[in-house]
Scaffold this motif. Structure first.
Motif, mmCIF file in Angstrom:
data_model
loop_
_atom_site.group_PDB
_atom_site.id
_atom_site.type_symbol
_atom_site.label_atom_id
_atom_site.label_comp_id
_atom_site.label_asym_id
_atom_site.label_seq_id
_atom_site.Cartn_x
_atom_site.Cartn_y
_atom_site.Cartn_z
ATOM 1 N N LYS A 172 0.715 -1.220 -0.036
ATOM 2 C CA LYS A 172 0.030 0.069 -0.032
ATOM 3 C C LYS A 172 0.962 1.237 0.019
ATOM 4 C CE LYS A 172 -4.376 -1.821 1.179
ATOM 5 N NZ LYS A 172 -5.670 -1.554 1.111
ATOM 6 N N GLU A 173 2.181 1.205 0.478
ATOM 7 C CA GLU A 173 3.035 2.349 0.337
ATOM 8 C C GLU A 173 3.177 2.804 -1.038
ATOM 9 O OE1 GLU A 173 6.589 1.443 2.433
ATOM 10 O OE2 GLU A 173 5.630 2.037 4.327
ATOM 11 N N LYS A 174 3.359 1.504 -1.825
ATOM 12 C CA LYS A 174 3.558 1.812 -3.530
ATOM 13 C C LYS A 174 2.365 1.830 -4.225
ATOM 14 C CE LYS A 174 8.056 1.412 -2.890
ATOM 15 N NZ LYS A 174 8.920 2.418 -2.985
ATOM 16 N N ASP A 175 1.204 1.392 -3.610
ATOM 17 C CA ASP A 175 -0.261 1.503 -4.378
ATOM 18 C C ASP A 175 -1.302 1.464 -3.520
ATOM 19 O OD1 ASP A 175 -2.134 1.648 -6.118
ATOM 20 O OD2 ASP A 175 -1.824 -0.604 -6.802
ATOM 21 N N PRO A 176 -1.559 2.892 -3.007
ATOM 22 C CA PRO A 176 -2.535 2.803 -2.043
ATOM 23 C C PRO A 176 -3.896 2.497 -2.269
ATOM 24 C CG PRO A 176 -1.326 4.992 -2.083
ATOM 25 C CD PRO A 176 -0.861 4.097 -3.365
ATOM 26 N N ASP A 177 -4.127 2.327 -3.683
ATOM 27 C CA ASP A 177 -5.522 1.661 -4.126
ATOM 28 C C ASP A 177 -5.525 0.101 -4.102
ATOM 29 O OD1 ASP A 177 -6.545 4.154 -4.457
ATOM 30 O OD2 ASP A 177 -5.604 4.370 -6.362
ATOM 31 N N ALA A 178 -4.254 -0.549 -3.936
ATOM 32 C CA ALA A 178 -4.329 -2.033 -3.951
ATOM 33 C C ALA A 178 -5.054 -2.754 -3.061
ATOM 34 C CB ALA A 178 -2.951 -2.207 -3.735
ATOM 35 N N LYS A 179 -5.690 -3.745 -3.541
ATOM 36 C CA LYS A 179 -6.488 -4.587 -2.238
ATOM 37 C C LYS A 179 -5.829 -5.903 -1.911
ATOM 38 C CE LYS A 179 -10.304 -2.139 -2.742
ATOM 39 N NZ LYS A 179 -9.871 -1.021 -3.709
ATOM 40 N N ILE A 180 -5.676 -6.188 -0.601
ATOM 41 C CA ILE A 180 -5.182 -7.125 -0.105
ATOM 42 C C ILE A 180 -5.843 -8.402 0.047
ATOM 43 C CG2 ILE A 180 -3.511 -7.914 1.749
ATOM 44 C CD1 ILE A 180 -2.399 -5.619 0.084
ATOM 45 N N VAL A 181 -5.493 -9.492 -0.358
ATOM 46 C CA VAL A 181 -6.509 -10.645 -0.181
ATOM 47 C C VAL A 181 -5.668 -11.537 0.659
ATOM 48 C CG1 VAL A 181 -7.430 -12.705 -1.594
ATOM 49 C CG2 VAL A 181 -7.303 -10.386 -2.596
ATOM 50 N N ALA A 182 -6.346 -12.052 1.853
ATOM 51 C CA ALA A 182 -5.571 -12.814 2.817
ATOM 52 C C ALA A 182 -6.219 -14.289 2.998
ATOM 53 C CB ALA A 182 -5.719 -12.139 4.217
ATOM 54 N N MET A 183 -5.512 -14.968 3.767
ATOM 55 C CA MET A 183 -5.685 -16.404 4.184
ATOM 56 C C MET A 183 -5.401 -17.474 3.208
ATOM 57 S SD MET A 183 -6.573 -15.422 7.099
ATOM 58 C CE MET A 183 -7.482 -13.887 7.989
ATOM 59 N N ALA A 184 -6.072 -17.626 1.782
ATOM 60 C CA ALA A 184 -6.018 -18.642 0.897
ATOM 61 C C ALA A 184 -5.769 -19.844 1.499
ATOM 62 C CB ALA A 184 -4.901 -18.107 0.099
ATOM 63 N N THR A 185 -6.691 -20.351 2.464
ATOM 64 C CA THR A 185 -6.515 -21.638 3.072
ATOM 65 C C THR A 185 -7.047 -22.805 2.329
ATOM 66 O OG1 THR A 185 -8.697 -21.572 4.105
ATOM 67 C CG2 THR A 185 -6.740 -20.504 5.386
#
Length: 295
Positions: free
Chosen positions: A66-79
């Motif tokens: 997000k420091e490089k791309d504040p509009d990026a969306k982070i997808v987590a877990m991927a279990t």
């Protein structure tokens, strides 16, 4: 596989630097970044570090991206599977503000399909968060492995799971794994998840039944919204409507079941799961009678 996930402060910092580089390089092309894959599975986390370590990695990666791309969306877990305990443990580490989407991989490694199992696990993960949930991997292998299914069953189970997910609002997206068979060995489970045959196959790139069934599903429901479900002991019919007023029932049940539906109209087309129009129904003043087969 000997894929060791970062766990030291130095390793996590190096991973965050990598994420920073990727975000800076591809920010004009990439919107979503999924942090690791199946961390709860030893094949992708050789030393089986715990969810608290994944939480540190997630936070560091999220900040770096997000420091490089504040509009990026982070997808987590991927279990691997719907690992509710792993997800709960990661959330307990204060990660809620570091991601935008939760992803799970609700495969059913049994050579069959259980609607009840799918509903149970997806409802459990939905109870944990208000954030979007994606099934970022889902599918069946049409292999001769003990966990495999037939090509027709692959199509049947896939259509049913997509319809149920939409009707029950279980997730925001589903990604089928995967588009094309990885190889030609019919006894190898990983070779046969695709919707089309492998490029190296004798019948290269030919559509499997699942491809045709999904094409029909998209054609009939692509612009539709779920309305209601007709549930009987031996069949279910999911009712969808589109903006033009066209109604579609997606119906399945036990093979050999006689279905009697009062639809109140004679303007009906009955199709199999490939959208071929069939004429095996008796209709009388808006009432339809037909016997279910496996298509």
């Amino acid at each position: 596989s000997e894929l060791v996930a970062p766990y030291t402060d130095e390793g996590i910092a190096a991973y965050a630097a990598y994420c920073s580089y990727i975000a800076e390089t591809y920010k004009d092309y990439i919107e979503y970044y999924e942090i690791w894959n199946e961390y709860n599975l030893q094949g992708f986390n050789l030393e089986m570090r715990g969810p608290e370590v994944y939480a540190k990695m997630l936070k560091a990666a999220s900040v770096a991206i997000k420091e490089k791309d504040p509009d990026a969306k982070i997808v987590a877990m991927a279990t691997s599977q719907v690992d509710v305990e792993f997800i709960k443990a990661v959330l307990a580490e204060g990660t809620e503000d570091y991601f935008d989407v939760i992803t799970v991989h609700p495969y059913q490694w049994s050579g069959s399909y259980s609607e009840e199992r799918f509903l149970y696990h997806m409802n459990r993960v939905n109870a944990l968060t208000d954030k979007p949930i994606w099934c970022s991997e889902l599918g069946w292998s049409s292999s001769e492995h003990e966990w495999g299914v037939t090509e027709k069953e692959q199509a049947i189970f896939g259509v049913q799971e997509y319809v149920i997910a939409q009707a029950k609002n279980l997730c925001d997206r589903i990604y089928w794994y995967d588009f094309q068979n990885d190889g030609t060995d019919k006894t190898e489970i990983e070779n046969n998840f695709g919707l089309i045959e492998a490029t190296t196959a004798e019948d290269a790139n030919v559509a499997k039944p699942s491809y045709v069934a999904f094409a029909a599903l998209n054609k009939l429901l692509g612009k539709s919204e779920f309305s209601e479900c007709i549930e009987k002991d031996d069949f279910k019919a999911y009712h969808f409507e589109d903006s033009s007023g066209t109604d579609t029932l997606v119906l399945w049940g036990n093979v050999g079941t006689q279905v009697i539906l009062d639809l109140g109209t004679d303007n009906v087309q009955i199709m199999d799961m490939y959208s071929n129009i069939t004429d095996n129904a008796v209709r009388e003043r808006g009432i339809y009678k037909f016997v279910l087969d496996d298509e």
